[in-house]
Design a protein around this motif. Structure first.
Motif, short mmCIF file in Angstrom:
data_model
loop_
_atom_site.label_atom_id
_atom_site.label_comp_id
_atom_site.label_asym_id
_atom_site.label_seq_id
_atom_site.Cartn_x
_atom_site.Cartn_y
_atom_site.Cartn_z
N PHE A 38 9.22 -12.84 2.58
CA PHE A 38 9.91 -11.60 2.89
C PHE A 38 10.02 -11.48 4.41
O PHE A 38 9.00 -11.34 5.10
N ASN A 39 11.22 -11.57 4.93
CA ASN A 39 11.45 -11.35 6.35
C ASN A 39 11.60 -9.84 6.57
O ASN A 39 12.62 -9.25 6.21
N CYS A 40 10.58 -9.25 7.16
CA CYS A 40 10.52 -7.79 7.28
C CYS A 40 11.27 -7.34 8.53
O CYS A 40 10.68 -7.09 9.59
N ILE A 41 12.57 -7.24 8.40
CA ILE A 41 13.43 -6.83 9.50
C ILE A 41 13.27 -5.34 9.77
O ILE A 41 13.31 -4.89 10.91
N SER A 42 13.08 -4.57 8.70
CA SER A 42 12.85 -3.14 8.83
C SER A 42 11.36 -2.86 8.90
O SER A 42 10.54 -3.67 8.47
N SER A 43 10.99 -1.72 9.45
CA SER A 43 9.59 -1.33 9.51
C SER A 43 9.44 0.14 9.09
O SER A 43 10.12 1.00 9.66
N PRO A 44 8.58 0.40 8.11
CA PRO A 44 7.91 -0.59 7.28
C PRO A 44 8.88 -1.22 6.29
O PRO A 44 9.89 -0.62 5.94
N ALA A 45 8.52 -2.40 5.84
CA ALA A 45 9.39 -3.05 4.86
C ALA A 45 9.28 -2.35 3.50
O ALA A 45 10.28 -2.19 2.80
N PHE A 46 8.06 -1.92 3.15
CA PHE A 46 7.83 -1.23 1.88
C PHE A 46 7.00 0.02 2.15
O PHE A 46 6.09 0.02 2.99
N ASN A 47 7.29 1.10 1.39
CA ASN A 47 6.65 2.37 1.65
C ASN A 47 6.70 3.22 0.38
O ASN A 47 7.73 3.28 -0.28
N THR A 48 5.59 3.86 0.05
CA THR A 48 5.63 4.79 -1.07
C THR A 48 6.22 6.13 -0.65
O THR A 48 6.73 6.88 -1.49
N GLY A 49 6.10 6.46 0.64
CA GLY A 49 6.49 7.79 1.10
C GLY A 49 5.41 8.81 0.79
O GLY A 49 4.42 8.53 0.11
N SER B 50 6.67 -2.54 16.82
CA SER B 50 6.24 -1.49 15.89
C SER B 50 6.31 -1.94 14.44
O SER B 50 6.28 -1.12 13.52
N SER B 51 6.39 -3.22 14.19
CA SER B 51 6.62 -3.72 12.84
C SER B 51 5.39 -3.52 11.93
O SER B 51 4.26 -3.73 12.33
N THR B 52 5.67 -3.13 10.70
CA THR B 52 4.65 -2.94 9.66
C THR B 52 5.20 -3.48 8.36
O THR B 52 6.38 -3.30 8.04
N ALA B 53 4.34 -4.11 7.56
CA ALA B 53 4.78 -4.65 6.27
C ALA B 53 4.80 -3.57 5.19
O ALA B 53 5.83 -3.30 4.59
N ILE B 54 3.64 -2.93 4.94
CA ILE B 54 3.54 -2.01 3.80
C ILE B 54 2.74 -0.77 4.18
O ILE B 54 1.64 -0.89 4.73
N TYR B 55 3.28 0.39 3.87
CA TYR B 55 2.57 1.66 3.96
C TYR B 55 2.35 2.19 2.54
O TYR B 55 3.30 2.37 1.78
N PHE B 56 1.09 2.46 2.21
CA PHE B 56 0.75 3.09 0.93
C PHE B 56 0.22 4.49 1.22
O PHE B 56 -0.78 4.65 1.94
N TYR B 57 0.84 5.52 0.65
CA TYR B 57 0.35 6.89 0.76
C TYR B 57 -0.03 7.41 -0.62
O TYR B 57 0.81 7.47 -1.52
N GLY B 58 -1.29 7.79 -0.79
CA GLY B 58 -1.70 8.40 -2.05
C GLY B 58 -1.47 7.51 -3.25
O GLY B 58 -0.70 7.85 -4.14
N VAL B 59 -2.16 6.36 -3.30
CA VAL B 59 -1.98 5.40 -4.39
C VAL B 59 -3.35 5.07 -4.98
O VAL B 59 -4.33 4.86 -4.25
N THR B 60 -3.42 5.00 -6.29
CA THR B 60 -4.60 4.53 -7.00
C THR B 60 -4.33 3.16 -7.59
O THR B 60 -3.32 2.96 -8.25
N ASN B 61 -5.23 2.23 -7.34
CA ASN B 61 -5.17 0.88 -7.90
C ASN B 61 -4.07 0.05 -7.25
O ASN B 61 -2.97 -0.11 -7.80
N ILE B 62 -4.39 -0.48 -6.10
CA ILE B 62 -3.51 -1.40 -5.37
C ILE B 62 -4.15 -2.78 -5.39
O ILE B 62 -5.35 -2.92 -5.20
N MET B 63 -3.35 -3.80 -5.61
CA MET B 63 -3.82 -5.18 -5.53
C MET B 63 -2.87 -5.97 -4.63
O MET B 63 -1.65 -5.99 -4.86
N ILE B 64 -3.43 -6.60 -3.60
CA ILE B 64 -2.67 -7.54 -2.77
C ILE B 64 -3.41 -8.87 -2.87
O ILE B 64 -4.57 -8.98 -2.45
N SER B 65 -2.77 -9.85 -3.45
CA SER B 65 -3.45 -11.09 -3.79
C SER B 65 -2.64 -12.30 -3.35
O SER B 65 -1.44 -12.40 -3.63
N ASN B 66 -3.31 -13.21 -2.64
CA ASN B 66 -2.71 -14.49 -2.27
C ASN B 66 -1.42 -14.32 -1.49
O ASN B 66 -0.45 -15.03 -1.71
N CYS B 67 -1.41 -13.37 -0.59
CA CYS B 67 -0.23 -13.12 0.26
C CYS B 67 -0.51 -13.58 1.69
O CYS B 67 -1.65 -13.84 2.07
#
Length: 592
Positions: free
Chosen positions: A276-287, A396-413
């Motif tokens: 994933f080429n993260c051109i935007s920041s953050p690339a992924f976000n729950t908000g 200012s680049s960021t890959a992932i922002y998680f706000y208020g999440v239960t049970n997150i798994m980041i594996s082999n990334c």
């Protein structure tokens, strides 16, 4: 010529017998899977975790577990997932060898697809064990013979006594039998059709592939649901189609040119060299849409250890909701005040009193304007086998922002070339980062590999490699701003990681926390500081610190156990300052 009463009765009875026969045919001979599922994920559930390319050993254990604990004969998997690459029972990319037919367990390969569907949850591959079924051809033959037998009974009964079928011609017999045979045959085939073509909703996945600049999204039945040149469009289409489940990416580079909004129950899984080429920041976000804009004040004090909280109102609250309880007790840091707070789930409401799922960590008083804020938590989000590439350090680049999440798994990334943060947890519970690699996460004042912010709890970081040019590889911090303000992080486990080349602290907590750290079995090389904790308790055991300016630095209040660590060639090994520390059974070699 009319039909007499006896004929009518016989006709009704014949139809009744026919319906019973069809019902029995469907009920007792559907080729269903008989075994309970054994999930190859997590811990403590009888399963075995499988990650990345090192699947063989874990899947082998799972097969053995199934053989020992279930009366099972086969395991059904489905391509394109590569579950293992060689085992006593198996060979190739998930194909059963012909010469292993006498094994205790046999693997049925993709040839069985349609009958045997993939079961996937949160990006983990699950193996479903089945009792060894009779082949579908055998089932069909049994059904046909049973059905013909039932029809024979109907015809024989109808033929008894006076009947239009007394001494019938072949044509007369076919007029009666053919409609019955046709209807019965359709009923007989129904369970097979349902088994073959109906994929249960909770096992659905969506596949994304990219070729010659065109990104294609297909569902689990092979139907194309999106095709176009923009990668972000394709991912959003997959999210809409996936209904919150697995999105499988085929090999390739995908450009994330705008922030992708995450949702609950979704797994992003790379199927071999996915970038994933993260051109935007953050690339992924729950908000932050899950945070309520309003708060409810407490009507009386809530003390540490309490599970019941009395509120001025329970309007808008329900059992199962998550709330953040906080007050104006604060800790100053860098000219700002950060307020205490923690997350809990409501398990009962009685009058204006809520009962939460665990005892409170701290006291919250009416005098300090104690309050609760409802948070509609996201849940079950995972990323597996994906490499995230930012647009450079000192940005200012960021890959992932998680706000208020239960049970997150980041594996082999993998995470490379981010300036602000690679992964950021805000008010998150039960999160795991494992088997991943972090390189070049750096920017003055930020530069966090994993930032754990505000009221997080139960964060596990294990088996990762933090390898090159980091500022803070792991940091517990506090944030301010709007509805996300307030809260201190609690429990953090850092186990069996490698840390190299860190410009500041590899593992760090700011004073704006109340964390209990368990830092065990890690290796620290060439870091300015291996570990630095403020206002935290910690257990620091069995780690190795080599060529660090400072190995362990402890500030402010806190209780600490430093035991069984190895310090080699460090300028200063341990600086306990004024904390309550127990230091024992450590080894020192050429270290201050």
């Amino acid at each position: 010529m009319g039909i007499n009463g006896d004929s009518k009765r016989k006709g009704c009875i014949a139809i009744f017998i026919f319906l019973i026969a069809i019902s029995a045919n469907i009920t007792f001979h559907v080729p269903t899977a008989m075994g309970s599922p054994v999930y190859v994920a997590g811990e403590g559930n009888g399963g075995f975790n499988i990650v990345g390319s090192e699947n063989t050993f874990q899947v082998a254990q799972t097969l053995e577990f199934g053989a020992e604990n279930f009366d099972l004969k086969s395991v059904h998997l489905k391509s394109p997932f590569r579950y293992l690459t060689g085992y006593t029972f198996l060979s190739g990319d998930g194909h059963g060898p012909e010469d292993d037919s006498n094994a205790d367990l046999r693997l049925i390969d993709e040839a069985g697809r349609g009958l045997f569907i993939p079961l996937m949850t949160n990006g983990f591959y699950n193996l479903m064990f089945f009792e060894k079924p009779t082949s579908i051809l055998t089932f069909l033959v049994i059904h046909i013979l049973l059905f013909v037998f039932c029809i024979g009974i109907v015809v024989a009964y109808t033929n008894a006594g006076a009947s239009p079928l007394t001494n019938p011609s072949f044509r007369d017999a076919m007029k009666v039998l053919l409609p019955l045979l046709f209807a019965g045959f359709l009923c007989m085939l129904f369970p097979y059709i349902a088994t073959i073509y109906n994929v249960p909703e909770d096992s659905a996945y969506v596949q994304i592939s990219k070729e010659n600049g065109v990104v294609t999204v297909e569902n689990e039945k092979g139907a194309v649901i999106h095709s176009g040149p923009n990668d972000a469009d394709a991912i959003e289409a997959a999210l809409a189609e996936s209904k919150g489940r697995v999105i499988l990416f085929e090999r390739g580079e995908y450009d994330i040119d705008r922030t992708i909004r995450l949702k609950s129950e979704v797994s992003f899984v790379g199927n071999d060299e996915v970038v994933f080429n993260c051109i935007s920041s953050p690339a992924f976000n729950t908000g932050t849409g899950g945070y309520s804009s309003s708060t409810i004040s407490l009507s009386s004090d809530a003390n540490s250890g309490d599970t019941q909280i009395k509120l001025s109102s329970v309007s808008g609250l329900d059992v199962g909701d998550c709330v953040k309880i906080s007050d104006e007790f604060s800790v100053p840091f860098q000219r700002n005040d950060y307020k205490n707070g923690e997350l809990a789930e409501i398990i009962d409401i009685s009058g204006s009193t809520i009962t939460v799922n665990r005892p409170l960590y701290d006291d919250y008083t009416v005098a300090r304007n104690a309050q609760v804020r409802k948070i509609s938590m996201f849940k079950d989000i995972s990323f597996e086998n994906i490499n995230f590439i930012g647009y450079g350090m000192d940005t200012s680049s960021t890959a992932i922002y998680f706000y208020g999440v239960t049970n997150i798994m980041i594996s082999n990334c993998g995470f490379e070339d981010f300036g602000n943060r690679a992964v950021s947890f805000w008010d998150c519970l039960d999160c795991i980062v494992e088997g991943s690699t972090f390189k070049r996460i750096f920017k003055d004042g930020t530069g966090y590999g994993i930032a754990i912010t505000n009221a997080c709890d139960n964060i596990v970081i294990r088996d990762n490699s933090f390898l090159e040019k980091g500022r803070h590889y792991i940091a517990v911090v506090a944030g301010r701003g709007g509805v996300t303000t307030d809260g201190f992080t609690r429990n953090v486990d850092v186990t069996n990681n490698i840390f190299r080349d860190c410009a500041d602290e590899a593992v760090n907590s700011h004073p704006t926390s109340a964390a209990v750290f368990r830092v065990n079995d890690n290796e620290f090389y060439d870091c300015r500081k291996g570990v630095e904790f403020s206002n935290s308790d910690s257990v620091i055991t069995n780690n190795t610190f080599v060529r660090c300016a400072n190995g362990v630095v402890l500030f402010d209040t806190g209780n600490h156990l430093i035991e069984g660590n190895s310090f080699r060639e460090n300028r200063i090994s341990i600086i306990p300052h004024n904390t309550n520390s127990v230091t024992r059974d450590n080894s020192f070699e050429n270290s201050g």
